[in-house]
Design a protein around this motif. Structure first.
Motif, mmCIF file in Angstrom:
data_model
loop_
_atom_site.group_PDB
_atom_site.id
_atom_site.type_symbol
_atom_site.label_atom_id
_atom_site.label_comp_id
_atom_site.label_asym_id
_atom_site.label_seq_id
_atom_site.Cartn_x
_atom_site.Cartn_y
_atom_site.Cartn_z
ATOM 1 N N TYR A 340 0.843 -1.312 -0.104
ATOM 2 C CA TYR A 340 -0.014 -0.056 0.020
ATOM 3 C C TYR A 340 0.796 1.235 0.218
ATOM 4 C CZ TYR A 340 -4.151 -2.565 1.165
ATOM 5 O OH TYR A 340 -5.308 -3.539 1.336
ATOM 6 N N PRO A 341 0.765 2.125 -0.846
ATOM 7 C CA PRO A 341 1.517 3.444 -0.856
ATOM 8 C C PRO A 341 1.092 4.426 0.259
ATOM 9 C CG PRO A 341 -0.407 3.527 -2.537
ATOM 10 C CD PRO A 341 -0.293 2.111 -1.897
ATOM 11 N N LEU A 342 1.260 4.196 1.465
ATOM 12 C CA LEU A 342 0.645 4.657 2.413
ATOM 13 C C LEU A 342 1.989 4.866 3.623
ATOM 14 C CD1 LEU A 342 -2.689 3.186 3.125
ATOM 15 C CD2 LEU A 342 -2.317 5.283 2.124
ATOM 16 N N ALA A 343 2.064 5.700 4.110
ATOM 17 C CA ALA A 343 3.241 5.921 5.220
ATOM 18 C C ALA A 343 3.081 5.272 6.468
ATOM 19 C CB ALA A 343 3.271 7.636 5.635
ATOM 20 N N SER A 344 1.618 5.138 6.719
ATOM 21 C CA SER A 344 1.258 4.185 8.052
ATOM 22 C C SER A 344 1.569 2.883 7.746
ATOM 23 C CB SER A 344 -0.125 4.584 8.339
ATOM 24 O OG SER A 344 -0.936 4.263 7.153
ATOM 25 N N VAL A 345 1.299 2.409 6.693
ATOM 26 C CA VAL A 345 1.615 0.988 6.331
ATOM 27 C C VAL A 345 3.202 0.757 6.216
ATOM 28 C CG1 VAL A 345 1.451 -0.806 4.598
ATOM 29 C CG2 VAL A 345 -0.524 0.575 4.941
ATOM 30 N N ALA A 346 3.789 1.524 5.364
ATOM 31 C CA ALA A 346 5.225 1.388 5.852
ATOM 32 C C ALA A 346 5.820 1.367 7.090
ATOM 33 C CB ALA A 346 6.159 2.565 5.096
ATOM 34 N N ALA A 347 5.406 2.179 8.062
ATOM 35 C CA ALA A 347 5.892 2.084 9.323
ATOM 36 C C ALA A 347 5.527 0.969 10.115
ATOM 37 C CB ALA A 347 5.367 3.270 10.246
ATOM 38 N N MET A 348 4.124 0.415 9.666
ATOM 39 C CA MET A 348 3.688 -1.056 10.452
ATOM 40 C C MET A 348 4.769 -1.930 9.879
ATOM 41 S SD MET A 348 1.684 -2.273 12.599
ATOM 42 C CE MET A 348 0.305 -1.136 12.838
ATOM 43 N N GLN A 349 4.559 -2.096 8.640
ATOM 44 C CA GLN A 349 5.603 -3.256 7.843
ATOM 45 C C GLN A 349 7.032 -3.079 8.633
ATOM 46 O OE1 GLN A 349 5.222 -1.687 3.853
ATOM 47 N NE2 GLN A 349 4.762 -3.953 3.400
ATOM 48 N N GLY A 350 7.600 -1.697 8.769
ATOM 49 C CA GLY A 350 8.920 -1.843 9.283
ATOM 50 C C GLY A 350 9.001 -2.289 10.913
ATOM 51 N N ARG A 351 7.969 -1.898 11.546
ATOM 52 C CA ARG A 351 7.893 -2.594 13.101
ATOM 53 C C ARG A 351 7.629 -4.058 12.864
ATOM 54 N NH1 ARG A 351 5.040 2.462 13.678
ATOM 55 N NH2 ARG A 351 3.029 1.603 13.354
ATOM 56 N N ILE A 352 6.699 -4.370 12.265
ATOM 57 C CA ILE A 352 6.670 -5.920 12.231
ATOM 58 C C ILE A 352 7.691 -6.752 11.726
ATOM 59 C CG2 ILE A 352 5.310 -7.718 10.593
ATOM 60 C CD1 ILE A 352 2.683 -5.937 10.785
ATOM 61 N N ALA A 353 8.331 -6.046 10.676
ATOM 62 C CA ALA A 353 9.697 -6.826 10.284
ATOM 63 C C ALA A 353 10.917 -6.899 11.645
ATOM 64 C CB ALA A 353 10.315 -6.133 9.176
ATOM 65 N N MET A 354 10.912 -5.782 12.400
ATOM 66 C CA MET A 354 11.984 -6.109 13.201
ATOM 67 C C MET A 354 11.571 -6.927 14.661
ATOM 68 S SD MET A 354 14.461 -4.663 12.338
ATOM 69 C CE MET A 354 14.010 -5.218 10.837
ATOM 70 N N HIS A 355 10.046 -6.718 14.757
ATOM 71 C CA HIS A 355 9.621 -7.761 15.799
ATOM 72 C C HIS A 355 9.826 -9.205 15.396
ATOM 73 C CE1 HIS A 355 7.795 -4.713 18.344
ATOM 74 N NE2 HIS A 355 6.911 -4.221 17.414
ATOM 75 N N HIS A 356 9.512 -9.476 14.360
ATOM 76 C CA HIS A 356 9.751 -10.934 13.603
ATOM 77 C C HIS A 356 11.059 -11.307 13.742
ATOM 78 C CE1 HIS A 356 10.122 -14.055 10.592
ATOM 79 N NE2 HIS A 356 8.922 -14.516 11.316
ATOM 80 N N ALA A 357 11.920 -10.320 13.128
ATOM 81 C CA ALA A 357 13.696 -10.631 12.868
ATOM 82 C C ALA A 357 14.051 -10.775 14.445
ATOM 83 C CB ALA A 357 14.122 -9.763 12.172
#
Length: 488
Positions: A340-357
């Motif tokens: 999704y071209p949304l800043a809110s989604v980008a931020a959530m994707q980044g947080r999810i990635a780090m929590h998972h990693a």
């Protein structure tokens, strides 16, 4: 995208020894990148963030922050220009204020806009540094599956970083036509508008998606003549059809010319203005043209091939719902993923990635819970299942609609356009989608987003107290239609 469970194991490239901090290297400092960096640092990881164009990325420097700041100025003008019904008159002439009686110092507006963007960027950098993130002002490029190069302005290598986890968050750039190259003076993309020191006399906007519609709305409110060239029958293709109708009506009322089913073939400088040639051969003359044709991911020179990271034909990086790419230990977030071209989604994707990693249980991104807004006048905000989904049979639902013309606060404020739409499951009445078209719809959508995320029913929404008088009263009132239907 794959569909991971809500409690997935971490995906580190290698297991670190006891007491050793994992190293996370993030390429890109936009919302996906800086939120990931802050999350990684809070997890105790040694965190490096590389960004060449300014912390905050396009969202802060050239896109969301500046555009919404400009729109905020336009919104004030729009409200004042429409205030004659409230009894407001010019102190000297006694006439009702209109867009033509108000002056805009665009140079001052753009200085403020760019100043706000710079201040936000500086604030984010300070937060990163205080969190212990190493910020490197350089372009990042993969050099294999576990190493990132830092490149200087001329492409020279200025450093290398070994990594246990890599996140790619490089964003996207404006798409341009080869036959209409942007020069930053008369033929513009959305990053170049803020260099203007005078209001365009006649702005031609090519593209009727979110960006085109927002700038068409804003510049008309600021006082420019505006022509919107749309290749579709309606503006905002893919958005709720009723919402698009309201916006087109608002455009007509405010004097925006919409050229539907028209496609731009070329744009060229012509004297002190521009000429846009349509595919039909017809020409439209104006003072400036804005090419609002979507974005292209910044992935061409990211070194994806060196690590074996798969990308789609469009150039977007393939990811799953926890932001994993095709390579173990490499994640991606934001516009470069095309989710999704949304800043809110980008931020959530980044947080999810780090929590998972880094070993946390994580809830994957759920598309149905993503809310978004279009900052036109009036604003349009949506979440969850759409009416089109219901009509096409993709989802089972009942659609409830209530116009704002019955809302007492709307009457007090002179609001004549807008509605709320609620979509619920048959039988259970669980809220699965919503649309709000109103001033500040971006704020009003939150209760419905909570309802979708937490599976509230129409009865629960209807039974929630709202302030009287308020626009939020309509959010509960439309839900009462479902309750009253059952009662009768």
């Amino acid at each position: 995208m794959s569909d991971p469970s809500t409690a997935l194991p971490s995906d580190p490239r290698r297991v670190t020894s006891a007491g050793e901090r994992p190293r996370v290297v993030i390429v890109g400092g936009g919302p996906g990148g800086y939120e990931a960096a802050l999350t990684a640092a809070r997890h105790g990881a040694e965190t490096v963030l590389l960004e060449e164009r300014g912390i905050g990325g396009a969202a802060v420097i050239t896109d969301v922050v500046p555009s919404k700041s400009l729109i905020a100025t336009a919104d004030v003008l729009d409200q004042v220009a429409g205030s004659q019904e409230l009894g407001i008159r010019d102190a000297d002439t006694g006439a009702a204020p209109t867009a033509h009686t108000l002056n805009v110092d665009l140079s001052a507006v753009n200085r403020r806009v760019l100043g706000l963007a710079a201040a936000q960027s500086a604030d984010i950098r300070t937060s990163l540094v205080e969190a212990g993130v190493q910020v490197v002002d350089a372009r990042g490029r993969l050099d294999g599956p576990d190493r990132v190069q830092a490149l200087g302005p001329d492409g020279e290598e200025i450093g290398r970083f070994e990594a246990d986890v890599i996140l790619l968050a490089v964003g996207a750039r404006p798409r341009e036509l080869d036959s209409a190259p942007c020069d930053g003076e008369r033929i513009l993309n959305w990053t170049q508008l803020y260099a203007l020191d005078q209001l365009p006399e006649h702005l031609i906007v090519v593209g009727s998606g979110v960006t085109g519609a927002e700038f068409a709305s804003a510049y008309r409110a600021l006082g420019s003549e505006v022509t919107l060239v749309s290749s579709r029958q309606k503006v905002l293709p893919g958005t709720d059809a009723d919402a698009a109708d309201v916006l087109e009506h608002a455009f007509t009322r405010r004097g925006v010319t919409v050229r539907s089913r028209s496609r731009a073939a070329t744009a060229r400088r012509e004297g002190d203005g521009v000429a846009v040639t349509l595919t039909t051969g017809e020409e439209i003359s104006g003072s400036h043209v804005l090419m609002a044709l979507g974005g292209i991911p910044w992935t061409a020179d990211l070194g994806l091939w060196t690590a074996g990271v798969r990308e789609r034909e469009s150039g977007h990086i393939e990811t799953d719902r926890v932001s994993r790419t095709s390579v173990r230990g490499i994640y991606a977030a934001g516009d470069c993923t095309g989710v999704y071209p949304l800043a809110s989604v980008a931020a959530m994707q980044g947080r999810i990635a780090m929590h998972h990693a880094l070993g946390d249980a994580v809830s994957p991104l759920i598309a149905a819970q993503v809310s978004s807004a279009i900052f036109t006048s009036p604003e349009i905000a949506v979440v969850g299942v759409s009416e089109q989904d219901v009509r096409s049979g993709a989802a089972s639902g009942e659609v409830l609609v209530l116009g704002l013309d019955t809302n007492p606060r709307a009457k007090m404020q002179g609001i004549t356009e807008g509605f709320v739409k609620l979509i619920v499951r048959p039988g259970s009445h669980t809220v699965i989608g919503a649309v709000v078209v109103a001033p500040r719809a971006s704020e009003l959508i939150l209760p419905y987003t909570l309802a979708v995320a937490h599976r509230l029913t129409a009865e629960q929404v209807a039974g929630t107290f709202t302030v009287y008088p308020s626009l939020t009263g309509s959010l509960a009132e439309v839900a009462r239609q479902r309750v009253l239907d059952d009662a009768t």
